[in-house]
Motif scaffolding. Structure first.
Motif, PDB file in Angstrom:
ATOM      1  N   PRO A   4       0.838  -1.212   0.000  1.00  0.00           N
ATOM      2  CA  PRO A   4       0.000   0.000   0.000  1.00  0.00           C
ATOM      3  C   PRO A   4       0.870   1.259   0.000  1.00  0.00           C
ATOM      4  O   PRO A   4       1.992   1.251   0.506  1.00  0.00           O
ATOM      5  CB  PRO A   4      -0.790  -0.119   1.307  1.00  0.00           C
ATOM      6  N   TYR A   5       0.334   2.326  -0.569  1.00  0.00           N
ATOM      7  CA  TYR A   5       1.140   3.552  -0.607  1.00  0.00           C
ATOM      8  C   TYR A   5       0.263   4.787  -0.772  1.00  0.00           C
ATOM      9  O   TYR A   5      -0.889   4.704  -1.201  1.00  0.00           O
ATOM     10  CB  TYR A   5       2.151   3.498  -1.757  1.00  0.00           C
ATOM     11  N   VAL A   6       0.853   5.922  -0.429  1.00  0.00           N
ATOM     12  CA  VAL A   6       0.380   7.240  -0.858  1.00  0.00           C
ATOM     13  C   VAL A   6       1.575   7.923  -1.502  1.00  0.00           C
ATOM     14  O   VAL A   6       2.621   8.076  -0.874  1.00  0.00           O
ATOM     15  CB  VAL A   6      -0.151   8.089   0.320  1.00  0.00           C
ATOM     16  N   LYS A   7       1.432   8.297  -2.763  1.00  0.00           N
ATOM     17  CA  LYS A   7       2.504   8.957  -3.497  1.00  0.00           C
ATOM     18  C   LYS A   7       2.083  10.373  -3.868  1.00  0.00           C
ATOM     19  O   LYS A   7       0.909  10.628  -4.147  1.00  0.00           O
ATOM     20  CB  LYS A   7       2.840   8.187  -4.783  1.00  0.00           C
ATOM     21  N   GLN A   8       3.048  11.269  -3.873  1.00  0.00           N
ATOM     22  CA  GLN A   8       2.779  12.650  -4.277  1.00  0.00           C
ATOM     23  C   GLN A   8       3.861  13.103  -5.247  1.00  0.00           C
ATOM     24  O   GLN A   8       5.053  12.926  -4.994  1.00  0.00           O
ATOM     25  CB  GLN A   8       2.750  13.566  -3.049  1.00  0.00           C
ATOM     26  N   HIS A   9       3.424  13.659  -6.360  1.00  0.00           N
ATOM     27  CA  HIS A   9       4.353  14.128  -7.380  1.00  0.00           C
ATOM     28  C   HIS A   9       3.888  15.494  -7.859  1.00  0.00           C
ATOM     29  O   HIS A   9       2.710  15.680  -8.190  1.00  0.00           O
ATOM     30  CB  HIS A   9       4.403  13.145  -8.551  1.00  0.00           C
ATOM     31  N   GLY A  13       3.284  22.930 -11.556  1.00  0.00           N
ATOM     32  CA  GLY A  13       2.171  23.490 -10.798  1.00  0.00           C
ATOM     33  C   GLY A  13       1.082  22.514 -10.422  1.00  0.00           C
ATOM     34  O   GLY A  13       0.143  22.872  -9.710  1.00  0.00           O
ATOM     35  N   ILE A  14       1.188  21.270 -10.878  1.00  0.00           N
ATOM     36  CA  ILE A  14       0.165  20.254 -10.592  1.00  0.00           C
ATOM     37  C   ILE A  14       0.719  19.239  -9.600  1.00  0.00           C
ATOM     38  O   ILE A  14       1.734  18.595  -9.868  1.00  0.00           O
ATOM     39  CB  ILE A  14      -0.273  19.526 -11.872  1.00  0.00           C
ATOM     40  N   HIS A  41       0.508  19.392   2.531  1.00  0.00           N
ATOM     41  CA  HIS A  41       1.755  19.798   1.876  1.00  0.00           C
ATOM     42  C   HIS A  41       1.464  20.536   0.575  1.00  0.00           C
ATOM     43  O   HIS A  41       2.075  21.570   0.273  1.00  0.00           O
ATOM     44  CB  HIS A  41       2.617  18.571   1.615  1.00  0.00           C
ATOM     45  N   ALA A  42       0.519  20.008  -0.207  1.00  0.00           N
ATOM     46  CA  ALA A  42       0.151  20.667  -1.461  1.00  0.00           C
ATOM     47  C   ALA A  42      -0.447  22.047  -1.202  1.00  0.00           C
ATOM     48  O   ALA A  42      -0.168  23.008  -1.931  1.00  0.00           O
ATOM     49  CB  ALA A  42      -0.838  19.798  -2.235  1.00  0.00           C
ATOM     50  N   GLY A  43      -1.253  22.136  -0.156  1.00  0.00           N
ATOM     51  CA  GLY A  43      -1.873  23.412   0.160  1.00  0.00           C
ATOM     52  C   GLY A  43      -0.892  24.473   0.588  1.00  0.00           C
ATOM     53  O   GLY A  43      -1.088  25.671   0.333  1.00  0.00           O
ATOM     54  N   LEU A  53      -6.428  14.265  -7.177  1.00  0.00           N
ATOM     55  CA  LEU A  53      -6.530  13.133  -6.257  1.00  0.00           C
ATOM     56  C   LEU A  53      -6.977  11.909  -7.044  1.00  0.00           C
ATOM     57  O   LEU A  53      -8.020  11.932  -7.710  1.00  0.00           O
ATOM     58  CB  LEU A  53      -7.526  13.425  -5.142  1.00  0.00           C
ATOM     59  N   LYS A  54      -6.184  10.842  -6.973  1.00  0.00           N
ATOM     60  CA  LYS A  54      -6.473   9.634  -7.736  1.00  0.00           C
ATOM     61  C   LYS A  54      -6.084   8.415  -6.932  1.00  0.00           C
ATOM     62  O   LYS A  54      -5.460   8.527  -5.873  1.00  0.00           O
ATOM     63  CB  LYS A  54      -5.708   9.652  -9.066  1.00  0.00           C
TER      64      LYS A  54
END
Length: 250
Positions: A4-9, A13-14, A41-43, A53-54
């Motif tokens: 399982p994971y949560v990834k952020q890239h 600007g996206i 973090h994005a905010g 969000l996907k």
């Protein structure tokens, strides 16, 4: 099994936030906490102008809360903490000053419907049917209810909450306002989400932040409200009805 994971890239600007769990993208407490961290973090990142969000995989956007954690609850305090997981994510999405685009590729259940409802613009495939199944196990969609009601209205939310065995089609969700656009394929969806996000990056971030604040006006009490709702679910999950039902599911 895949981890399982949560990834952020973040690129141009996206900020794309993706979660995954091998059990149909269900969300245990640690992944929910990671989602909160990623959204915050994005905010706070001035380089980010819009968030996507996907979830990973092809068939299911989100199966809701982790069933394994649900059946392990033995006291009200633990129950409140468990159900607060989705409350924390919804509140993080609500407070995030960036528009959040939802990319819903497949079926979504329970807490997953709450996540979709907390996005600011939601795009889906025709396979992305929705269900609020909580009543089936003796509880209710108390935590996600305010977010779902904000999009579907009280009539739509109560309909799917009471009719807890039925998947409602993506077209139904489109007509009710949960989805803003529905596509035939995941490829079409991804192309549309990317193009839409890129277009938003051309707008004034301050204007978008003010618009989002306006759109979410009237939800300022949700920190308290959703905590109270989590306590209700935390109490009900200990009922004899729910315990017996969970034994059968187990």
């Amino acid at each position: 099994m895949p981890t399982p994971y949560v990834k952020q890239h973040t690129h141009d600007g996206i900020s794309t936030i993706e979660f995954y769990h091998p059990e149909h993208n269900s969300l245990p407490g640690d992944l929910l906490a990671s989602l909160v961290e990623a959204i915050n973090h994005a905010g706070e990142n001035d380089e980010v102008k819009v968030v996507i969000l996907k979830s990973g995989g092809d068939r299911t956007f989100c199966a809701g809360a982790s069933f394994q954690e649900l059946i392990s609850i033995n006291d009200a305090a633990t129950g409140k903490v468990f159900f607060s997981g989705f409350a924390n994510v919804i509140n993080a999405m609500r407070k995030c000053p960036k528009f959040i685009i939802g990319r819903i590729q497949g079926k979504t259940v329970g807490g997953g419907v709450g996540l979709a409802s907390a996005t600011d613009f939601c795009m889906a495939t025709k396979y992305a049917s929705i269900k609020l199944s909580e009543l089936n196990v003796g509880i209710g969609p108390f935590v996600v209810g305010p977010a779902v009601q904000r999009k579907l209205g009280l009539s739509g939310m109560s309909q799917i909450a009471i009719d807890a065995n039925t998947f409602y089609s993506a077209d139904w969700a489109l007509q009710k306002g949960l989805y803003n656009q529905v596509f035939d394929t995941t490829q079409d969806l991804d192309e549309a989400v990317q193009k839409f996000a890129e277009n938003l990056c051309n707008y004034n971030p301050e204007a978008m932040a003010e618009m989002k604040r306006t759109f979410w006006a009237g939800t300022e009490d949700w920190d308290t409200l959703l905590a109270e709702r989590a306590a209700i679910s935390g109490r009900l999950v200990l009922s004899e009805f729910t315990k017996e039902t969970l034994k059968r599911f187990k």
